[in-house]
Design a protein around this motif. Structure first.
Motif, mmCIF file in Angstrom:
data_model
loop_
_atom_site.group_PDB
_atom_site.id
_atom_site.type_symbol
_atom_site.label_atom_id
_atom_site.label_comp_id
_atom_site.label_asym_id
_atom_site.label_seq_id
_atom_site.Cartn_x
_atom_site.Cartn_y
_atom_site.Cartn_z
ATOM 1 N N ASP A 58 -28.315 19.684 35.100
ATOM 2 C CA ASP A 58 -28.240 20.167 34.016
ATOM 3 C C ASP A 58 -27.345 21.516 34.116
ATOM 4 O O ASP A 58 -27.567 22.319 35.115
ATOM 5 C CB ASP A 58 -29.530 20.631 33.065
ATOM 6 N N GLU A 59 -26.583 21.897 32.899
ATOM 7 C CA GLU A 59 -25.926 23.352 33.282
ATOM 8 C C GLU A 59 -25.982 24.164 31.866
ATOM 9 O O GLU A 59 -26.101 23.562 30.973
ATOM 10 C CB GLU A 59 -24.476 22.856 33.537
ATOM 11 N N GLN A 60 -26.043 25.591 31.803
ATOM 12 C CA GLN A 60 -26.341 26.214 30.725
ATOM 13 C C GLN A 60 -24.938 27.265 30.889
ATOM 14 O O GLN A 60 -25.063 27.692 31.844
ATOM 15 C CB GLN A 60 -27.605 26.783 30.934
ATOM 16 N N HIS A 61 -24.352 27.650 29.679
ATOM 17 C CA HIS A 61 -23.452 28.635 29.671
ATOM 18 C C HIS A 61 -24.122 29.518 28.616
ATOM 19 O O HIS A 61 -24.413 29.283 27.569
ATOM 20 C CB HIS A 61 -22.039 28.141 29.096
ATOM 21 N N HIS A 81 -24.470 27.303 25.424
ATOM 22 C CA HIS A 81 -23.996 25.999 25.476
ATOM 23 C C HIS A 81 -25.087 25.279 26.622
ATOM 24 O O HIS A 81 -24.965 25.712 27.767
ATOM 25 C CB HIS A 81 -22.517 25.863 25.763
ATOM 26 N N PHE A 82 -25.674 24.119 26.292
ATOM 27 C CA PHE A 82 -26.435 23.595 27.110
ATOM 28 C C PHE A 82 -25.766 22.180 27.319
ATOM 29 O O PHE A 82 -25.489 21.313 26.346
ATOM 30 C CB PHE A 82 -27.778 23.321 26.704
ATOM 31 N N ILE A 83 -25.652 21.858 28.541
ATOM 32 C CA ILE A 83 -24.858 20.638 28.997
ATOM 33 C C ILE A 83 -25.792 19.801 29.867
ATOM 34 O O ILE A 83 -26.192 20.108 30.939
ATOM 35 C CB ILE A 83 -23.679 20.653 29.523
ATOM 36 N N HIS A 84 -26.384 18.365 29.298
ATOM 37 C CA HIS A 84 -27.091 17.690 30.097
ATOM 38 C C HIS A 84 -26.429 17.049 31.225
ATOM 39 O O HIS A 84 -25.335 16.816 31.292
ATOM 40 C CB HIS A 84 -27.736 16.437 29.063
ATOM 41 N N HIS A 85 -27.094 16.895 32.529
ATOM 42 C CA HIS A 85 -26.636 16.379 33.517
ATOM 43 C C HIS A 85 -26.038 14.790 33.257
ATOM 44 O O HIS A 85 -26.593 14.156 32.497
ATOM 45 C CB HIS A 85 -27.543 16.167 34.935
ATOM 46 N N LEU A 87 -23.253 14.264 31.926
ATOM 47 C CA LEU A 87 -22.443 14.271 30.666
ATOM 48 C C LEU A 87 -21.301 14.812 30.967
ATOM 49 O O LEU A 87 -21.020 15.882 31.300
ATOM 50 C CB LEU A 87 -23.150 14.895 29.586
ATOM 51 N N THR A 88 -20.109 13.969 30.622
ATOM 52 C CA THR A 88 -19.047 14.880 30.750
ATOM 53 C C THR A 88 -18.504 15.866 29.849
ATOM 54 O O THR A 88 -18.651 15.511 28.408
ATOM 55 C CB THR A 88 -17.826 13.484 30.621
ATOM 56 N N HIS A 89 -17.973 16.811 30.266
ATOM 57 C CA HIS A 89 -17.765 17.950 29.274
ATOM 58 C C HIS A 89 -16.527 18.560 29.691
ATOM 59 O O HIS A 89 -15.967 18.563 30.694
ATOM 60 C CB HIS A 89 -18.650 19.062 29.534
ATOM 61 N N GLY A 90 -15.700 19.069 28.619
ATOM 62 C CA GLY A 90 -14.400 19.595 28.912
ATOM 63 C C GLY A 90 -13.347 18.965 28.174
ATOM 64 O O GLY A 90 -13.758 18.070 27.300
ATOM 65 N N GLU A 99 -16.124 35.993 30.828
ATOM 66 C CA GLU A 99 -17.059 36.086 31.613
ATOM 67 C C GLU A 99 -18.490 35.244 31.126
ATOM 68 O O GLU A 99 -18.713 35.597 30.019
ATOM 69 C CB GLU A 99 -17.429 37.703 31.964
ATOM 70 N N ILE A 100 -18.646 34.399 32.017
ATOM 71 C CA ILE A 100 -19.853 33.345 31.523
ATOM 72 C C ILE A 100 -20.954 33.464 32.492
ATOM 73 O O ILE A 100 -20.743 33.250 33.825
ATOM 74 C CB ILE A 100 -19.053 31.955 31.324
ATOM 75 N N LEU A 101 -21.986 33.571 32.003
ATOM 76 C CA LEU A 101 -23.349 33.380 32.951
ATOM 77 C C LEU A 101 -23.567 32.005 32.946
ATOM 78 O O LEU A 101 -23.764 31.281 31.861
ATOM 79 C CB LEU A 101 -24.570 34.045 32.305
ATOM 80 N N VAL A 102 -23.751 31.173 34.061
ATOM 81 C CA VAL A 102 -23.829 29.739 34.333
ATOM 82 C C VAL A 102 -24.789 29.587 34.987
ATOM 83 O O VAL A 102 -25.114 30.157 36.156
ATOM 84 C CB VAL A 102 -22.514 28.989 35.004
#
Length: 105
Positions: A58-61, A81-85, A87-90, A99-102
């Protein structure tokens, strides 16, 4: 049992090149990298472009400064922004830089 607290002053960390998986000019400050995950601040240059992709975690921005775009949707300062593992994103772009905290976990 909970682990010890971790405190990091990001101002004390130098910006580094983000690496091969990011477009040229992308910088990173790695705040945490351990068995539980990775936390970083990414600095996207003006004109940033990255193709769609997915992750095994999983990824968070959280946008700290500037903005980035996914298609026509702008993610401005303060956006989470929460992105489930898996999941194609972009694709991602940034016209003005950001500047993004990831957080990956």
């Amino acid at each position: 049992m909970l682990g010890a607290a971790m405190i990091v002053n990001s101002d004390a960390i130098e910006w580094q090149e983000a690496g091969k998986s990011y477009p040229e000019g992308t910088k990173i400050k790695l705040l945490r990298d351990d068995d539980d995950g990775r936390t970083a601040i990414l600095k996207l240059p003006k004109g940033f472009k990255m193709e769609s992709h997915s992750h095994i975690k999983d990824e968070q921005h959280f946008v700290l400064k500037g903005q980035y775009e996914i298609g026509e949707i702008a993610h401005r300062e303060g956006t989470y922004h929460f992105i489930h593992h898996g999941l194609t994103h972009g694709p991602f772009t940034s016209k003005i830089g950001a500047e993004i905290l990831v957080v990956w976990y």
